[in-house]
Scaffold this active site. Structure first.
Site, short mmCIF file in Angstrom:
data_model
loop_
_atom_site.label_atom_id
_atom_site.label_comp_id
_atom_site.label_asym_id
_atom_site.label_seq_id
_atom_site.Cartn_x
_atom_site.Cartn_y
_atom_site.Cartn_z
N LYS A 1 0.80 -1.23 0.00
CA LYS A 1 0.00 0.00 0.00
C LYS A 1 0.84 1.29 0.00
O LYS A 1 0.41 2.33 0.49
CB LYS A 1 -1.00 0.05 1.18
CG LYS A 1 -1.83 -1.18 1.39
CD LYS A 1 -2.31 -1.83 0.12
CE LYS A 1 -3.30 -1.05 -0.67
NZ LYS A 1 -3.52 -1.69 -2.01
N SER A 2 2.02 1.19 -0.58
CA SER A 2 2.91 2.36 -0.64
C SER A 2 2.95 3.01 -2.01
O SER A 2 3.69 3.97 -2.21
CB SER A 2 4.33 1.94 -0.25
OG SER A 2 4.35 1.45 1.05
N GLY A 3 2.21 2.46 -2.98
CA GLY A 3 2.25 3.03 -4.33
C GLY A 3 2.85 2.07 -5.34
O GLY A 3 3.28 2.48 -6.42
N TRP B 1 1.25 2.06 -8.95
CA TRP B 1 1.65 3.25 -9.72
C TRP B 1 3.08 3.11 -10.25
O TRP B 1 3.35 3.35 -11.44
CB TRP B 1 1.52 4.48 -8.81
CG TRP B 1 1.67 5.80 -9.48
CD1 TRP B 1 1.60 6.06 -10.83
CD2 TRP B 1 1.88 7.06 -8.85
NE1 TRP B 1 1.76 7.41 -11.06
CE2 TRP B 1 1.93 8.04 -9.85
CE3 TRP B 1 2.03 7.45 -7.51
CZ2 TRP B 1 2.14 9.39 -9.58
CZ3 TRP B 1 2.22 8.80 -7.22
CH2 TRP B 1 2.27 9.75 -8.25
N HIS C 1 7.45 -7.62 -2.01
CA HIS C 1 7.24 -6.87 -0.76
C HIS C 1 8.27 -7.30 0.29
O HIS C 1 8.19 -6.87 1.43
CB HIS C 1 5.83 -7.13 -0.20
CG HIS C 1 4.72 -6.44 -0.94
ND1 HIS C 1 4.83 -5.17 -1.44
CD2 HIS C 1 3.46 -6.85 -1.23
CE1 HIS C 1 3.68 -4.82 -2.01
NE2 HIS C 1 2.84 -5.81 -1.90
N ARG D 1 6.28 5.25 1.49
CA ARG D 1 5.16 6.19 1.69
C ARG D 1 4.98 6.45 3.18
O ARG D 1 5.28 5.56 4.00
CB ARG D 1 3.89 5.55 1.10
CG ARG D 1 2.70 6.46 1.09
CD ARG D 1 1.48 5.74 0.50
NE ARG D 1 0.39 6.68 0.31
CZ ARG D 1 -0.84 6.34 0.02
NH1 ARG D 1 -1.17 5.07 -0.12
NH2 ARG D 1 -1.77 7.27 -0.14
N ARG E 1 -7.73 3.78 -5.22
CA ARG E 1 -8.69 4.41 -4.33
C ARG E 1 -8.56 5.91 -4.52
O ARG E 1 -8.82 6.43 -5.57
CB ARG E 1 -8.47 3.95 -2.88
CG ARG E 1 -9.62 4.26 -1.94
CD ARG E 1 -9.35 3.74 -0.53
NE ARG E 1 -8.23 4.41 0.11
CZ ARG E 1 -8.33 5.50 0.88
NH1 ARG E 1 -9.51 6.02 1.12
NH2 ARG E 1 -7.25 6.05 1.42
N LYS E 2 -8.04 6.61 -3.48
CA LYS E 2 -7.97 8.08 -3.55
C LYS E 2 -6.61 8.56 -4.03
O LYS E 2 -6.50 9.56 -4.72
CB LYS E 2 -8.17 8.63 -2.14
CG LYS E 2 -9.55 9.08 -1.79
CD LYS E 2 -9.49 9.54 -0.34
CE LYS E 2 -10.41 10.67 -0.06
NZ LYS E 2 -10.33 11.04 1.38
P1 A3P Z 1 -4.98 5.02 -1.13
O1 A3P Z 1 -5.61 3.82 -0.53
O2 A3P Z 1 -4.42 5.97 -0.13
O3 A3P Z 1 -5.86 5.70 -2.11
P2 A3P Z 1 -0.27 -0.24 -3.66
O4 A3P Z 1 -0.27 -0.03 -5.13
O5 A3P Z 1 1.11 -0.37 -3.07
O6 A3P Z 1 -1.19 -1.33 -3.27
O7 A3P Z 1 -0.81 1.12 -3.03
C1 A3P Z 1 -2.16 1.49 -3.18
C2 A3P Z 1 -2.28 2.97 -2.98
O8 A3P Z 1 -1.76 3.64 -4.13
C3 A3P Z 1 -3.73 3.38 -2.84
O9 A3P Z 1 -3.71 4.53 -1.99
C4 A3P Z 1 -4.08 3.73 -4.28
O10 A3P Z 1 -5.20 4.58 -4.42
C5 A3P Z 1 -2.78 4.42 -4.72
N1 A3P Z 1 -2.62 4.41 -6.19
C6 A3P Z 1 -2.90 3.41 -7.06
N2 A3P Z 1 -2.62 3.78 -8.31
C7 A3P Z 1 -2.17 5.06 -8.25
C8 A3P Z 1 -1.74 6.00 -9.23
N3 A3P Z 1 -1.75 5.70 -10.52
N4 A3P Z 1 -1.33 7.21 -8.81
C9 A3P Z 1 -1.32 7.53 -7.49
N5 A3P Z 1 -1.73 6.67 -6.51
C10 A3P Z 1 -2.14 5.45 -6.89
#
Ligand code: A3P
Length: 328
Positions: free
Chosen positions: A73-75, A78, A139, A161, A294-295
């Site tokens: 859940k750190s990005g 993306w 991970h 993150r 998500r957000k």
């Molecule tokens: P939030 O839950 O705060 O919205 P991971 O990819 O490591 O599982 O992390 C998920 C987090 O990255 C979620 O954060 C998700 O919304 C965010 N995320 C996913 N795709 C993204 C993107 N293209 N740009 C920015 N944040 C993104």
């Protein structure tokens, strides 16, 4: 949700006899999902631990490998998308009608996890379909990857993150795949686990520090990125990533009217990825693709954590990172 319905990597139904013997001697703890075991300083659910052992036994890094690493859940999603898009632009695409890989598969399908994807069931998975550079993700903390950087020029990109946002993101994610309503008790339980250093792939601080130290010791092999900087200055960060991967933007690319950097950022934006058909349907690792988006906001934790929770995390951060040179 019963044990069978949990994502496979969280269950305990795929253990060799050797692993069963090993885990009986490991420190263990329990959370609302099941038992976690501490191996080489990191906490895993049983099937993931089997994947870690398979990986450590069988993985042979190649010179050109690229591994995307993160605490969950750190990005990760993306960063995977950006890496795919950066490398894809180097390809000579004969048919402009062809779908971009990111439109045909979720980033986690294109860049599979090592320990709970490819190596979950075997120490010798078939990797022949991967062409160079092979793109993988993990991970696991850096030291557990056991990659001999002196002999192998493979590259690792880590995304870090703010732990408070990671915690809240984890809460939403877990509620979604456990098909539970948002339950504050689950957030409190995740908070306690985090503070006690016993979460999945934790302790969080050790995870970050393993890659932070690796990036200082092996700067050509380990790139340390921050989600917050990717949000605040995406163009600078994507260029930094391209440089590190050995595919910097050319002057022509920089001068293009609707610049390549902007195109990649737009393609990989949360809005763009989450609205692609492929990410609205299907699943990977028993998780619906849509749950990976998500957000994507910096500081969302403020909307969910109490001041006491924030203060406690801040105090732990200060203590754990003291002397490391690492700062948020
Ligand atoms: P939030 O839950 O705060 O919205 P991971 O990819 O490591 O599982 O992390 C998920 C987090 O990255 C979620 O954060 C998700 O919304 C965010 N995320 C996913 N795709 C993204 C993107 N293209 N740009 C920015 N944040 C993104």
């Amino acid at each position: 949700m019963n044990e069978k319905e949990l994502p496979e990597q969280l269950r305990d139904d795929n253990l060799s006899e050797e692993t069963k013997t090993l885990i009986s001697s490991l420190p263990s703890t329990k959370d609302f999902i099941g038992k976690l075991y501490n191996y080489q300083g990191c906490w895993y659910y049983p099937n993931t631990l089997q994947g870690v052992l398979n990986f450590q036994k069988g993985f042979k890094p190649q010179e050109t490998d690229i591994i995307i690493a993160s605490y969950p859940k750190s990005g990760t999603t993306w960063l995977k998308a950006l890496t795919v898009a950066l490398l894809e632009r180097l390809k000579d695409i004969s048919s402009s009608d062809a779908l971009h890989p990111l439109q045909s598969d979720n980033p986690h399908g294109i860049v599979p996890f090592l320990e709970f994807g490819l190596y979950l069931k075997s120490s010798t998975p078939d990797l022949t379909k991967f062409s160079s550079p092979r793109l993988f993700s993990t991970h696991m903390p850096l030291h557990t990857l056991q990659i001999p950087f002196e002999d192998s020029p493979c590259k690792i990109v880590y995304v870090c993150r703010d732990v408070k946002d990671v915690l809240v993101s984890q809460w939403y994610f877990r509620c979604a795949y456990l098909q539970k309503e948002l339950d504050k008790r689950l957030l409190e339980s995740l908070f306690e686990s985090l503070c006690n250093g016993v979460g999945y792939f934790g302790p969080f601080w050790e995870h970050v520090l393993s890659y932070w130290r690796g990036s200082l010791e092996y700067p050509k092999h380990v790139l340390f990125m921050r989600y917050e900087e990717m949000k605040s200055d995406p163009a600078v960060q994507v260029k930094r990533l391209a440089e590190f991967l050995g595919c910097p933007f050319t002057e022509e690319e920089e001068e293009e009217e609707s610049g390549s950097v902007d195109k990649i950022l737009e393609l990989c934006s949360l809005r763009s990825l989450s609205s692609m058909e492929i990410n609205k349907t299907g699943s990977k690792y028993d998780v619906h693709h849509s749950n990976y988006f998500r957000k994507g906001e910096v500081g969302d934790s403020k909307n969910h954590l109490t001041h006491e929770m924030e203060n406690k995390i801040n105090m732990i951060i200060e203590e754990k990172y003291k002397g490391s040179g690492f700062k948020y």
